[in-house]
Write an enzyme that holds these catalytic residues in place. Structure first.
Site, PDB file in Angstrom:
ATOM      1  N   GLU A   8       0.878  -1.192   0.000  1.00 48.54           N
ATOM      2  CA  GLU A   8       0.000   0.000   0.000  1.00 48.54           C
ATOM      3  C   GLU A   8       0.907   1.231   0.000  1.00 48.54           C
ATOM      4  O   GLU A   8       1.021   1.938   1.008  1.00 48.54           O
ATOM      5  CB  GLU A   8      -0.945   0.007   1.208  1.00 48.54           C
ATOM      6  CG  GLU A   8      -2.024   1.091   1.094  1.00 48.54           C
ATOM      7  CD  GLU A   8      -2.779   1.368   2.381  1.00 48.54           C
ATOM      8  OE1 GLU A   8      -3.220   0.405   3.056  1.00 48.54           O
ATOM      9  OE2 GLU A   8      -2.902   2.561   2.722  1.00 48.54           O
ATOM     10  N   HIS A  10       2.185   4.728  -1.891  1.00 49.59           N
ATOM     11  CA  HIS A  10       1.499   5.708  -2.722  1.00 49.59           C
ATOM     12  C   HIS A  10       2.433   6.612  -3.512  1.00 49.59           C
ATOM     13  O   HIS A  10       3.577   6.830  -3.140  1.00 49.59           O
ATOM     14  CB  HIS A  10       0.572   6.543  -1.851  1.00 49.59           C
ATOM     15  CG  HIS A  10      -0.431   5.709  -1.114  1.00 49.59           C
ATOM     16  ND1 HIS A  10      -1.302   4.871  -1.762  1.00 49.59           N
ATOM     17  CD2 HIS A  10      -0.683   5.552   0.204  1.00 49.59           C
ATOM     18  CE1 HIS A  10      -2.064   4.259  -0.860  1.00 49.59           C
ATOM     19  NE2 HIS A  10      -1.698   4.647   0.337  1.00 49.59           N
ATOM     20  N   HIS A 156      -9.273   1.064  -0.315  1.00 47.32           N
ATOM     21  CA  HIS A 156      -8.483   2.080   0.382  1.00 47.32           C
ATOM     22  C   HIS A 156      -9.403   3.192   0.861  1.00 47.32           C
ATOM     23  O   HIS A 156     -10.351   3.543   0.166  1.00 47.32           O
ATOM     24  CB  HIS A 156      -7.409   2.639  -0.564  1.00 47.32           C
ATOM     25  CG  HIS A 156      -6.413   3.502   0.132  1.00 47.32           C
ATOM     26  ND1 HIS A 156      -6.656   4.811   0.438  1.00 47.32           N
ATOM     27  CD2 HIS A 156      -5.169   3.217   0.599  1.00 47.32           C
ATOM     28  CE1 HIS A 156      -5.596   5.308   1.066  1.00 47.32           C
ATOM     29  NE2 HIS A 156      -4.677   4.360   1.183  1.00 47.32           N
ATOM     30  N   ASP A 279       2.268   2.036   3.853  1.00 44.99           N
ATOM     31  CA  ASP A 279       1.478   3.256   3.643  1.00 44.99           C
ATOM     32  C   ASP A 279       2.425   4.444   3.434  1.00 44.99           C
ATOM     33  O   ASP A 279       2.128   5.572   3.838  1.00 44.99           O
ATOM     34  CB  ASP A 279       0.494   3.552   4.783  1.00 44.99           C
ATOM     35  CG  ASP A 279      -0.757   4.300   4.329  1.00 44.99           C
ATOM     36  OD1 ASP A 279      -0.862   4.601   3.124  1.00 44.99           O
ATOM     37  OD2 ASP A 279      -1.617   4.587   5.177  1.00 44.99           O
TER      38      ASP A 279
HETATM   39  C1  GRE Z   1      -3.839  10.308   2.967  1.00 42.26           C
HETATM   40  O1  GRE Z   1      -4.320   9.614   2.066  1.00 42.26           O
HETATM   41  O2  GRE Z   1      -3.728  11.529   2.889  1.00 42.26           O
HETATM   42  C2  GRE Z   1      -3.331   9.637   4.210  1.00 42.26           C
HETATM   43  C3  GRE Z   1      -3.210   8.241   4.258  1.00 42.26           C
HETATM   44  C4  GRE Z   1      -2.728   7.666   5.417  1.00 42.26           C
HETATM   45  C5  GRE Z   1      -2.374   8.451   6.508  1.00 42.26           C
HETATM   46  C6  GRE Z   1      -2.474   9.819   6.450  1.00 42.26           C
HETATM   47  C7  GRE Z   1      -2.967  10.419   5.306  1.00 42.26           C
HETATM   48  O3  GRE Z   1      -3.543   7.492   3.182  1.00 42.26           O
HETATM   49  O4  GRE Z   1      -3.090  11.769   5.246  1.00 42.26           O
HETATM   50 ZN    ZN Z   2      -2.781   4.400   2.080  1.00 38.45          ZN
END
Ligand code: GRE
Ligand code: ZN
Length: 316
Positions: A8, A10, A156, A279
């Site tokens: 996961e 990003h 998600h 994450d």
């Molecule tokens: C976001 O998508 O902005 C996010 C997350 C996980 C933790 C904090 C956050 O996906 O701001």
């Molecule tokens: Zn995430």
């Protein structure tokens, strides 16, 4: 050391981000910078955390909150961009597609294109689609295609539905802007989405479909006994809620490096359904892998969580 696959993780594509409007999730500049980096910083932090492969997914809200025609066009552009990133470093990156869920038939076709032609491992859906949960029948063509392709869908979180946000969070959001987001709003909505996938009958219609939840299951492992107890009847074909949950969901460790939450998740789901995720960049790669290595699990179980389970589920 065990192969480590984080699932996961990003990034942002500036072409898609340009379409986000009214996004009141405030992400600090150093996070925005990391989301846009697919080179030096990302790879250095992967190496610091001994992460071999990131399965990349675009940060929310992606294509769930766009007009159908724009969602279709931007999903293609974004997925093609991700395929190009992966092609430059196929030993370090894999991908999950964004789907134009506002146009369900096109989303099913885009999933197939991404899996069959681009080699993606599945798709990520970020929260509701213009206010609608993914279990609604209009989205079933996506679920049908994912099942047929053997491609998991990662549920998600995204910021809650605006009506929910107003009633539940608005008056505390000035002091605690994270409340509507990762502190609780994300979890409440995503857990609701997961429960609805079971109770709507979607998973009875598509019994082989695999869904993934982050954050060690958005609190659901802790609730399974109570949900079964109060439903007090099978959901379908003699299967209880938790029977279906255990057959159709995998959970990841993303952003929830808690020994007690992990113990509960393993006890409820079995070790084979728990997968490693960080994450990134919302959590630290090194903190995540250090935590898994420090747990009391056997070396074999650590290897399953860190990479073996992902290799099986994502066919890597
Ligand atoms: C976001 O998508 O902005 C996010 C997350 C996980 C933790 C904090 C956050 O996906 O701001
Ligand atoms: Zn995430």
């Amino acid at each position: 050391r065990p192969v480590t696959i984080a699932i996961e993780e990003h990034y942002n594509d500036p072409n898609l981000v340009a379409h986000f409007t009214g996004l009141d999730l405030i992400r600090p500049p150093h996070i925005e910078m990391k989301l846009l980096d697919i080179g030096e910083i990302r790879l250095r932090e992967m190496d610091e955390g001994a992460i071999d492969i990131q399965v990349l997914s675009h940060a929310g809200p992606t294509t769930q909150k766009l007009e159908p025609e724009i969602a279709i066009r931007m999903a293609k552009v974004t997925n093609d961009g991700l395929a190009a990133v992966i092609a430059r470093a196929p030993d370090r990156f894999a991908g999950f597609a964004v789907l134009p869920t506002p146009a369900p038939e096109a989303a099913a076709d885009e999933l197939e294109r991404c899996v069959a032609e681009l080699g993606f491992k599945g798709a990520v859906v970020n929260g509701l689609t213009n206010g609608k949960f993914l279990d609604e029948r209009e989205f079933w063509p996506i679920l049908a295609r994912a099942e047929r392709l053997g491609a998991p869908i990662y549920l998600h979180p995204a910021l809650p539905n605006p009506d929910v946000d107003k009633v539940y969070y608005e008056n505390l959001s000035a002091s605690f802007p994270e409340l509507r987001g990762p502190v609780w709003g994300f979890t409440a909505e995503t857990a609701t989405q997961a429960i609805r996938m079971v109770l709507s009958g979607a998973l009875s219609e598509y019994p082989k479909l695999q869904l993934i939840l982050g954050h060690l299951g958005e609190a659901l492992p802790f609730m399974l006994w109570r949900i079964d107890d109060l439903l007090a009847r099978p959901v379908s074909d003699g299967m209880t809620f938790s029977d279906i949950f255990r057959c159709n969901f995998h959970l990841t460790t993303s952003g929830n490096f808690s020994d007690t939450a992990l113990a509960c998740s393993i006890a409820e789901m079995g070790i084979d359904r728990i997968l490693f995720a960080v994450d990134w960049p919302f959590a630290s790669n090194k903190a995540a892998t250090d935590w898994v290595k420090r747990t009391a699990l056997s070396e074999g179980d650590k290897a399953k969580i860190l990479g073996e389970n992902a290799r099986k589920l994502l066919k890597m």
